[in-house]
Design a protein around this motif. Structure first.
Motif, PDB file in Angstrom:
ATOM      1  N   ASP A   1      53.250 -48.128 -22.274  1.00  0.00           N
ATOM      2  CA  ASP A   1      52.938 -49.124 -21.248  1.00  0.00           C
ATOM      3  C   ASP A   1      54.175 -49.468 -20.424  1.00  0.00           C
TER       4      ASP A   1
ATOM      5  N   GLN B   1      42.562 -36.703  -2.878  1.00  0.00           N
ATOM      6  CA  GLN B   1      42.683 -38.050  -3.428  1.00  0.00           C
ATOM      7  C   GLN B   1      42.807 -37.912  -4.934  1.00  0.00           C
ATOM      8  N   THR B   2      43.670 -38.698  -5.522  1.00  0.00           N
ATOM      9  CA  THR B   2      43.830 -38.684  -6.971  1.00  0.00           C
ATOM     10  C   THR B   2      42.963 -39.783  -7.565  1.00  0.00           C
ATOM     11  N   VAL B   3      42.046 -39.400  -8.438  1.00  0.00           N
ATOM     12  CA  VAL B   3      41.146 -40.345  -9.079  1.00  0.00           C
ATOM     13  C   VAL B   3      41.792 -40.924 -10.332  1.00  0.00           C
ATOM     14  N   LYS B   4      42.465 -40.058 -11.096  1.00  0.00           N
ATOM     15  CA  LYS B   4      43.148 -40.517 -12.306  1.00  0.00           C
ATOM     16  C   LYS B   4      44.355 -39.629 -12.532  1.00  0.00           C
ATOM     17  N   GLU B   5      45.465 -40.261 -12.882  1.00  0.00           N
ATOM     18  CA  GLU B   5      46.668 -39.525 -13.247  1.00  0.00           C
ATOM     19  C   GLU B   5      47.385 -40.338 -14.300  1.00  0.00           C
ATOM     20  N   SER B   6      47.745 -39.694 -15.379  1.00  0.00           N
ATOM     21  CA  SER B   6      48.404 -40.399 -16.459  1.00  0.00           C
ATOM     22  C   SER B   6      49.247 -39.428 -17.273  1.00  0.00           C
ATOM     23  N   SER B   7      50.337 -39.924 -17.784  1.00  0.00           N
ATOM     24  CA  SER B   7      51.108 -39.142 -18.757  1.00  0.00           C
ATOM     25  C   SER B   7      50.950 -39.776 -20.140  1.00  0.00           C
ATOM     26  N   ARG B   8      50.109 -40.782 -20.210  1.00  0.00           N
ATOM     27  CA  ARG B   8      49.868 -41.501 -21.465  1.00  0.00           C
ATOM     28  C   ARG B   8      48.995 -40.645 -22.382  1.00  0.00           C
TER      29      ARG B   8
END
Length: 157
Positions: free
Chosen positions: A19, A145-152
């Motif tokens: 986080d 368009q980016t809907v979701k991006e995470s390195s988590r």
């Protein structure tokens, strides 16, 4: 360190650091109902075991003038190890390439690339990537368009 050997406190620490990786050790200890020294030792142990590989800073690409974010699908002319290594070595120092993945299927590599605008993206594809050693074909796809991006990562229970 095996994920199965993670104590609940370790999972809590990892969740907090995902986080906010800039969280102070005192704040991390407080959030996980621990004290600072044991919390620091747990983090150190997970770093040394390779579970925590590093901490990163995310920059705003648009604020830096990169209006284009896209993918390049690359086929190389041969799958000989030396040819693949030559391509990968030539690609490594190119800063516009954010990531490079070896694929199964029709294409050999997937590159994520940023550029200033559509013209510079097209030139980069033709004059830089297509000219790398052993490149046979390059196709592109622009991110609209980016809907979701995470390195988590989800933490094992």
């Amino acid at each position: 360190m095996n994920p199965l050997t993670l104590a609940p406190i370790d999972r809590e620490i990892l969740a907090c650091l995902q986080d906010d990786p800039r969280m102070s050790m005192a704040a991390l200890a407080e959030k996980t109902n621990s004290s600072t020294s044991p919390c620091w030792r747990r983090v150190k142990r997970m770093e040394e075991a390779g579970l925590i590989q590093g901490y990163r800073l995310d920059l705003n690409r648009r604020a830096l003038g990169y209006g284009i974010d896209g993918f390049l699908f690359v086929k190389i002319s041969s799958h000989h190890e030396t040819h693949a290594m030559e391509f990968e070595r030539a690609l490594a120092p190119i800063e516009q390439v954010l990531s490079c993945h070896i694929l199964s299927g029709q294409e050999d590599y997937l590159l994520r690339v940023v550029e200033q605008d559509l013209d510079s993206f097209a030139q980069f594809m033709r004059k830089v990537i297509a000219c790398l050693p052993h490149v046979r074909e390059v196709r592109s796809a622009l991110i609209m368009q980016t809907v979701k991006e995470s390195s988590r990562l989800p933490l094992p229970r």
